[in-house]
Motif scaffolding. Sequence first.
Motif, PDB file in Angstrom:
ATOM      1  N   ALA A  90       0.672  -1.667  -0.005  1.00 52.39           N
ATOM      2  CA  ALA A  90      -0.030   0.076  -0.020  1.00 52.39           C
ATOM      3  C   ALA A  90       0.977   1.345  -0.126  1.00 52.39           C
ATOM      4  O   ALA A  90       2.083   1.112   0.368  1.00 52.39           O
ATOM      5  CB  ALA A  90      -1.128   0.033   1.269  1.00 52.39           C
ATOM      6  N   GLN A  91       0.361   2.356  -0.331  1.00 51.44           N
ATOM      7  CA  GLN A  91       1.024   3.768  -0.184  1.00 51.44           C
ATOM      8  C   GLN A  91       1.318   3.887   1.252  1.00 51.44           C
ATOM      9  O   GLN A  91       0.562   3.622   2.112  1.00 51.44           O
ATOM     10  CB  GLN A  91      -0.042   4.670  -0.871  1.00 51.44           C
ATOM     11  CG  GLN A  91       0.423   6.276  -0.942  1.00 51.44           C
ATOM     12  CD  GLN A  91       1.468   6.507  -1.654  1.00 51.44           C
ATOM     13  OE1 GLN A  91       2.602   6.218  -1.421  1.00 51.44           O
ATOM     14  NE2 GLN A  91       1.159   6.572  -2.957  1.00 51.44           N
ATOM     15  N   GLY A 117      -4.416   0.826   8.704  1.00 52.55           N
ATOM     16  CA  GLY A 117      -3.918  -0.538   8.475  1.00 52.55           C
ATOM     17  C   GLY A 117      -2.454  -0.365   8.611  1.00 52.55           C
ATOM     18  O   GLY A 117      -1.894   0.592   8.371  1.00 52.55           O
ATOM     19  N   GLY A 119      -0.439  -1.582   6.384  1.00 55.18           N
ATOM     20  CA  GLY A 119      -0.021  -1.022   4.765  1.00 55.18           C
ATOM     21  C   GLY A 119       1.128  -1.526   4.478  1.00 55.18           C
ATOM     22  O   GLY A 119       1.645  -2.885   4.487  1.00 55.18           O
ATOM     23  N   SER A 120       2.298  -0.637   4.296  1.00 51.19           N
ATOM     24  CA  SER A 120       3.567  -1.190   3.975  1.00 51.19           C
ATOM     25  C   SER A 120       4.493  -1.295   5.278  1.00 51.19           C
ATOM     26  O   SER A 120       5.924  -1.609   5.280  1.00 51.19           O
ATOM     27  CB  SER A 120       4.400  -0.159   2.981  1.00 51.19           C
ATOM     28  OG  SER A 120       3.619  -0.310   1.857  1.00 51.19           O
ATOM     29  N   LEU A 123       4.471   3.897   8.960  1.00 46.75           N
ATOM     30  CA  LEU A 123       4.230   4.592  10.014  1.00 46.75           C
ATOM     31  C   LEU A 123       4.754   3.541  11.173  1.00 46.75           C
ATOM     32  O   LEU A 123       4.894   3.965  12.440  1.00 46.75           O
ATOM     33  CB  LEU A 123       2.594   4.863   9.852  1.00 46.75           C
ATOM     34  CG  LEU A 123       2.105   5.416  11.437  1.00 46.75           C
ATOM     35  CD1 LEU A 123       2.753   6.733  11.767  1.00 46.75           C
ATOM     36  CD2 LEU A 123       0.932   5.670  11.514  1.00 46.75           C
ATOM     37  N   ILE A 142      -6.202  -5.643   6.866  1.00 48.52           N
ATOM     38  CA  ILE A 142      -7.496  -6.452   6.449  1.00 48.52           C
ATOM     39  C   ILE A 142      -6.775  -7.513   5.463  1.00 48.52           C
ATOM     40  O   ILE A 142      -7.393  -8.623   5.158  1.00 48.52           O
ATOM     41  CB  ILE A 142      -8.570  -5.557   5.815  1.00 48.52           C
ATOM     42  CG1 ILE A 142      -9.952  -6.627   5.621  1.00 48.52           C
ATOM     43  CG2 ILE A 142      -8.235  -4.920   4.639  1.00 48.52           C
ATOM     44  CD1 ILE A 142     -10.938  -5.718   5.435  1.00 48.52           C
ATOM     45  N   PHE A 146      -0.693  -7.303   2.434  1.00 48.26           N
ATOM     46  CA  PHE A 146      -0.029  -6.226   2.770  1.00 48.26           C
ATOM     47  C   PHE A 146       0.819  -6.393   4.229  1.00 48.26           C
ATOM     48  O   PHE A 146       1.899  -6.001   4.445  1.00 48.26           O
ATOM     49  CB  PHE A 146      -1.108  -5.279   2.883  1.00 48.26           C
ATOM     50  CG  PHE A 146      -1.378  -4.443   1.759  1.00 48.26           C
ATOM     51  CD1 PHE A 146      -0.683  -4.804   0.352  1.00 48.26           C
ATOM     52  CD2 PHE A 146      -2.426  -3.627   1.628  1.00 48.26           C
ATOM     53  CE1 PHE A 146      -1.284  -4.211  -0.671  1.00 48.26           C
ATOM     54  CE2 PHE A 146      -2.840  -2.976   0.295  1.00 48.26           C
ATOM     55  CZ  PHE A 146      -2.174  -3.109  -0.739  1.00 48.26           C
ATOM     56  N   ILE A 172     -10.814  -3.786  11.043  1.00 46.90           N
ATOM     57  CA  ILE A 172     -11.076  -3.371  12.290  1.00 46.90           C
ATOM     58  C   ILE A 172     -12.631  -2.628  12.406  1.00 46.90           C
ATOM     59  O   ILE A 172     -12.873  -2.623  13.464  1.00 46.90           O
ATOM     60  CB  ILE A 172     -10.138  -2.139  12.465  1.00 46.90           C
ATOM     61  CG1 ILE A 172     -10.009  -1.556  13.741  1.00 46.90           C
ATOM     62  CG2 ILE A 172     -10.538  -0.913  11.496  1.00 46.90           C
ATOM     63  CD1 ILE A 172      -8.962  -0.936  14.299  1.00 46.90           C
ATOM     64  N   LEU A 188      -6.863   4.783   7.332  1.00 49.69           N
ATOM     65  CA  LEU A 188      -7.824   3.746   6.566  1.00 49.69           C
ATOM     66  C   LEU A 188      -8.856   4.666   6.119  1.00 49.69           C
ATOM     67  O   LEU A 188      -9.081   6.024   6.468  1.00 49.69           O
ATOM     68  CB  LEU A 188      -8.202   2.585   7.131  1.00 49.69           C
ATOM     69  CG  LEU A 188      -9.480   2.703   8.008  1.00 49.69           C
ATOM     70  CD1 LEU A 188      -9.629   1.408   8.763  1.00 49.69           C
ATOM     71  CD2 LEU A 188      -8.959   3.672   9.354  1.00 49.69           C
TER      72      LEU A 188
HETATM   73  N1  SAH Z   1       0.142   3.651   7.205  1.00 49.25           N
HETATM   74  C1  SAH Z   1       0.514   2.555   6.330  1.00 49.25           C
HETATM   75  C2  SAH Z   1      -0.020   2.787   5.004  1.00 49.25           C
HETATM   76  C3  SAH Z   1      -1.737   2.368   5.232  1.00 49.25           C
HETATM   77  S1  SAH Z   1      -2.642   1.888   3.736  1.00 49.25           S
HETATM   78  C4  SAH Z   1       2.173   2.810   5.910  1.00 49.25           C
HETATM   79  O1  SAH Z   1       2.758   4.094   6.387  1.00 49.25           O
HETATM   80  O2  SAH Z   1       2.921   2.093   5.408  1.00 49.25           O
HETATM   81  C5  SAH Z   1      -4.138   1.462   4.292  1.00 49.25           C
HETATM   82  C6  SAH Z   1      -4.153   0.119   4.916  1.00 49.25           C
HETATM   83  O3  SAH Z   1      -5.447   0.012   5.405  1.00 49.25           O
HETATM   84  C7  SAH Z   1      -4.042  -1.035   3.678  1.00 49.25           C
HETATM   85  O4  SAH Z   1      -3.131  -1.792   3.905  1.00 49.25           O
HETATM   86  C8  SAH Z   1      -5.633  -1.517   3.753  1.00 49.25           C
HETATM   87  O5  SAH Z   1      -5.502  -2.743   3.428  1.00 49.25           O
HETATM   88  C9  SAH Z   1      -5.831  -1.292   5.365  1.00 49.25           C
HETATM   89  N2  SAH Z   1      -7.242  -1.163   5.515  1.00 49.25           N
HETATM   90  C10 SAH Z   1      -8.214  -0.733   4.899  1.00 49.25           C
HETATM   91  N3  SAH Z   1      -9.476  -0.886   5.631  1.00 49.25           N
HETATM   92  C11 SAH Z   1      -9.254  -1.766   6.455  1.00 49.25           C
HETATM   93  C12 SAH Z   1     -10.016  -2.243   7.581  1.00 49.25           C
HETATM   94  N4  SAH Z   1     -11.442  -2.116   7.591  1.00 49.25           N
HETATM   95  N5  SAH Z   1      -9.389  -2.875   8.720  1.00 49.25           N
HETATM   96  C13 SAH Z   1      -8.230  -3.372   8.613  1.00 49.25           C
HETATM   97  N6  SAH Z   1      -7.259  -2.593   7.571  1.00 49.25           N
HETATM   98  C14 SAH Z   1      -7.803  -1.905   6.761  1.00 49.25           C
END
Ligand code: SAH
Length: 276
Positions: A90-91, A117, A119-120, A123, A142, A146, A172, A188
């Motif tokens: 993810a970004q 989430g 993501g990568s 954070l 989720i 990822f 979540i 998210l």
């Molecule tokens: N903060 C992260 C990037 C998160 S991108 C970083 O800095 O690398 C958003 C993430 O939220 C994605 O991986 C996506 O799969 C996750 N996501 C989206 N909806 C969600 C949910 N309902 N429950 C858990 N994770 C979720």
Amino acid sequence: MIQTMAHNEAQHRMRLFQIGDPVHLIDLKGRTYTFELKEGARFQHSGEFLTHNDLIGQPDGTIVALTRGTRLLAVLPTLSEYVLKMPRGAQIIYPKDIAVILLWADIYPGAAVLETGIGSGALTLGLLRAVGETGRVISYEIREDFLQRAEKNIALYLGKLPPNLLTRLKDIYEGIEERGLDRMVFDLPEPWRLVGSAGDALRPGGILLSYLPTILQSSQLTEALHKDGRFSQIETIETLLRSWHIEGMSIRPDHRMVAHTGFITSARRIFPASAG
Ligand code: SAH
């Protein structure tokens, strides 16, 4: 004499490259090449190469020469260098925002922090550093792909997956299992759906922070926070980072900057006033 002491101290504090380290090689133009340091492996670059063994045992910050003489700076990446170059599912949240999030969400050593989430894992790395070994980070994600990507990124930077990172592969929106959390950081799309469960899971005085790409999302979250009644100090900010070009008489802002990443909305969970 003073020089000798400084030299000794510098030697004392040397961090030598070892197998398993993430390495960044940086050329004169600032281009960066990344790899994990492995016994017997080679870094290939435009017909030249460097054997990893030549780097093992050298100090962080060494200038290395490739086989035909090209010189590169070899460093252990800073956290912000690392997250910008690591493989992404993810970004990521960019370093300028991670820096501000850590202080605006007031992430402190020993804190129990929930994020979602993962993501990568950019954070997450910042949160882990800020909570320290006595703190805890709980990450909900989720998507399994990822989560796996993030765990690999985190393990390479820290040498292993830290024992104080708990990951949960789940949606979540279905509920937050933890209670008494100090801090929560959301990245998210629909955080307003979490305000109720966040209010239950955060301790009084706890902080909720959410990073969102559009201001309509920030607005919807802000309304939900007001409506819930258990949140105060609700504010939204954005960060603008402008780098400067400084070379002789040419001293000015760089021509290009990132104009937009996301908005940061934060709020404090308060203890309800007693009746009367
Ligand atoms: N903060 C992260 C990037 C998160 S991108 C970083 O800095 O690398 C958003 C993430 O939220 C994605 O991986 C996506 O799969 C996750 N996501 C989206 N909806 C969600 C949910 N309902 N429950 C858990 N994770 C979720």
